[in-house]
Design a protein around this motif. Structure first.
Motif, PDB file in Angstrom:
ATOM      1  N   GLY A 153       0.793  -1.232   0.000  1.00  0.00           N
ATOM      2  CA  GLY A 153       0.000   0.000   0.000  1.00  0.00           C
ATOM      3  C   GLY A 153       0.821   1.275   0.000  1.00  0.00           C
ATOM      4  O   GLY A 153       0.318   2.348  -0.334  1.00  0.00           O
ATOM      5  N   TYR A 154       2.084   1.159   0.359  1.00  0.00           N
ATOM      6  CA  TYR A 154       2.952   2.344   0.474  1.00  0.00           C
ATOM      7  C   TYR A 154       2.883   3.204  -0.797  1.00  0.00           C
ATOM      8  O   TYR A 154       2.996   2.703  -1.905  1.00  0.00           O
ATOM      9  CB  TYR A 154       4.391   1.873   0.694  1.00  0.00           C
TER      10      TYR A 154
ATOM     11  N   TYR B 211       7.281   8.182   8.040  1.00  0.00           N
ATOM     12  CA  TYR B 211       7.529   8.845   9.333  1.00  0.00           C
ATOM     13  C   TYR B 211       8.645   9.882   9.301  1.00  0.00           C
ATOM     14  O   TYR B 211       8.683  10.771  10.139  1.00  0.00           O
ATOM     15  CB  TYR B 211       7.869   7.782  10.383  1.00  0.00           C
ATOM     16  N   SER B 212       9.583   9.755   8.347  1.00  0.00           N
ATOM     17  CA  SER B 212      10.711  10.696   8.280  1.00  0.00           C
ATOM     18  C   SER B 212      11.368  10.521   6.900  1.00  0.00           C
ATOM     19  O   SER B 212      11.081   9.561   6.191  1.00  0.00           O
ATOM     20  CB  SER B 212      11.753  10.386   9.365  1.00  0.00           C
ATOM     21  N   ASP B 213      12.279  11.454   6.552  1.00  0.00           N
ATOM     22  CA  ASP B 213      12.974  11.337   5.258  1.00  0.00           C
ATOM     23  C   ASP B 213      13.767  10.037   5.175  1.00  0.00           C
ATOM     24  O   ASP B 213      13.767   9.355   4.148  1.00  0.00           O
ATOM     25  CB  ASP B 213      13.924  12.523   5.065  1.00  0.00           C
TER      26      ASP B 213
ATOM     27  N   SER C 111      -2.937   4.828  11.128  1.00  0.00           N
ATOM     28  CA  SER C 111      -3.150   6.184  10.586  1.00  0.00           C
ATOM     29  C   SER C 111      -2.827   6.262   9.096  1.00  0.00           C
ATOM     30  O   SER C 111      -3.243   7.209   8.426  1.00  0.00           O
ATOM     31  CB  SER C 111      -2.314   7.194  11.370  1.00  0.00           C
ATOM     32  N   TRP C 112      -2.106   5.272   8.556  1.00  0.00           N
ATOM     33  CA  TRP C 112      -1.787   5.288   7.123  1.00  0.00           C
ATOM     34  C   TRP C 112      -2.904   4.708   6.274  1.00  0.00           C
ATOM     35  O   TRP C 112      -3.001   5.004   5.086  1.00  0.00           O
ATOM     36  CB  TRP C 112      -0.488   4.502   6.846  1.00  0.00           C
TER      37      TRP C 112
ATOM     38  N   ALA D 175      -2.397   3.668  -0.321  1.00  0.00           N
ATOM     39  CA  ALA D 175      -3.104   2.973  -1.408  1.00  0.00           C
ATOM     40  C   ALA D 175      -3.407   1.517  -1.049  1.00  0.00           C
ATOM     41  O   ALA D 175      -3.552   0.676  -1.937  1.00  0.00           O
ATOM     42  CB  ALA D 175      -2.261   3.046  -2.674  1.00  0.00           C
ATOM     43  N   CYS D 176      -3.515   1.220   0.265  1.00  0.00           N
ATOM     44  CA  CYS D 176      -3.662  -0.176   0.712  1.00  0.00           C
ATOM     45  C   CYS D 176      -4.866  -0.877   0.083  1.00  0.00           C
ATOM     46  O   CYS D 176      -4.736  -1.953  -0.484  1.00  0.00           O
ATOM     47  CB  CYS D 176      -3.780  -0.232   2.227  1.00  0.00           C
ATOM     48  N   ARG D 177      -6.034  -0.241   0.194  1.00  0.00           N
ATOM     49  CA  ARG D 177      -7.245  -0.896  -0.319  1.00  0.00           C
ATOM     50  C   ARG D 177      -7.145  -1.144  -1.819  1.00  0.00           C
ATOM     51  O   ARG D 177      -7.426  -2.228  -2.313  1.00  0.00           O
ATOM     52  CB  ARG D 177      -8.483  -0.053  -0.013  1.00  0.00           C
ATOM     53  N   GLU D 178      -6.706  -0.117  -2.536  1.00  0.00           N
ATOM     54  CA  GLU D 178      -6.604  -0.206  -3.996  1.00  0.00           C
ATOM     55  C   GLU D 178      -5.605  -1.300  -4.419  1.00  0.00           C
ATOM     56  O   GLU D 178      -5.882  -2.117  -5.291  1.00  0.00           O
ATOM     57  CB  GLU D 178      -6.127   1.168  -4.477  1.00  0.00           C
ATOM     58  N   LYS D 179      -4.443  -1.340  -3.750  1.00  0.00           N
ATOM     59  CA  LYS D 179      -3.399  -2.292  -4.152  1.00  0.00           C
ATOM     60  C   LYS D 179      -3.697  -3.718  -3.711  1.00  0.00           C
ATOM     61  O   LYS D 179      -3.395  -4.671  -4.425  1.00  0.00           O
ATOM     62  CB  LYS D 179      -2.044  -1.859  -3.572  1.00  0.00           C
TER      63      LYS D 179
END
Ligand code: SF4
Length: 138
Positions: free
Chosen positions: A13-14, A19-21, A114-115, A120-124
Motif C-alpha cells: 500500500g505504500y 515517518y521521516s525522510d 493512521s496510514w 493505497a492499501c485498499r486499492e493495491k
C-alpha cells in the motif's frame, strides 16, 4: 531480508509517505526491490525488521513506540493467512494475500492505523473487491 508480517501489507500500500525522510528513503529502496519481478526471499519475523531499522519509532530490538498495536497487526496477518516465522518468497505470499484478502479482513487487520486512510492499501491489496453490505429484504 527480515520482514514483519504486517509489513507484507504496508509494502503493497505504500505510496511515498512515511515517518521521516530516512524512513521514506529506506522504504523506497525496499519496496522497489520487493515490487520487482525478481523473486525476493523474506524471513517473516514478529519483531523489528528491515523497515523498522530506519524508523524513528523504533526504540530497540523488538520494541516499537506503538508495540501493542503493531504486534496486533502482525498477529492478525499471521492468523488470517496461517503464516509461520520462516522464509517465504515475497511475491508468492503477496499473490496469495491478494487472492484471499476480503475488505472485511483488511479493515479488521488495519483498524487503528493512521496510514490506512491515506495510503493505497485498499486499492493495491483489494483491487476491485468491495465490502459486502448486509442483505436487504425485498
Ligand atoms: S518501528 Fe513501529 S512504526 Fe516503525 S516501521 Fe516498525 S512497526 Fe512500523
Amino acid at each position: 531480508m527480515d520482514l514483519r508480517p504486517h509489513h507484507l501489507l504496508c509494502t503493497q500500500g505504500y505510496s511515498g509517505k512515511g515517518y521521516s525522510d530516512k524512513f521514506v528513503e529506506n522504504m523506497n529502496r525496499v519496496t522497489e526491490k520487493l515490487r520487482g519481478s525478481e523473486p525476493v526471499m523474506v524471513h517473516l519475523t514478529c519483531s523489528t525488521d528491515v523497515l523498522c531499522a530506519d524508523c524513528p519509532n523504533m526504540l530497540g530490538t523488538d520494541l516499537c513506540s506503538t508495540n501493542e498495536k503493531v504486534k496486533r497487526y502482525d498477529w492478525k496477518v499471521m492468523k488470517y493467512f496461517q503464516l509461520e516465522e520462516k522464509d517465504y518468497i515475497y511475491q508468492e505470499l503477496v499473490e496469495r494475500i491478494r487472492e484471499e484478502m476480503t475488505p472485511e479482513m483488511l479493515a479488521d487487520i488495519c483498524d487503528g492505523c493512521s496510514w490506512y486512510p491515506v495510503s493505497a492499501c485498499r486499492e493495491k491489496i483489494l483491487g476491485k473487491k468491495k465490502r459486502r453490505t448486509p442483505q436487504q429484504p425485498d
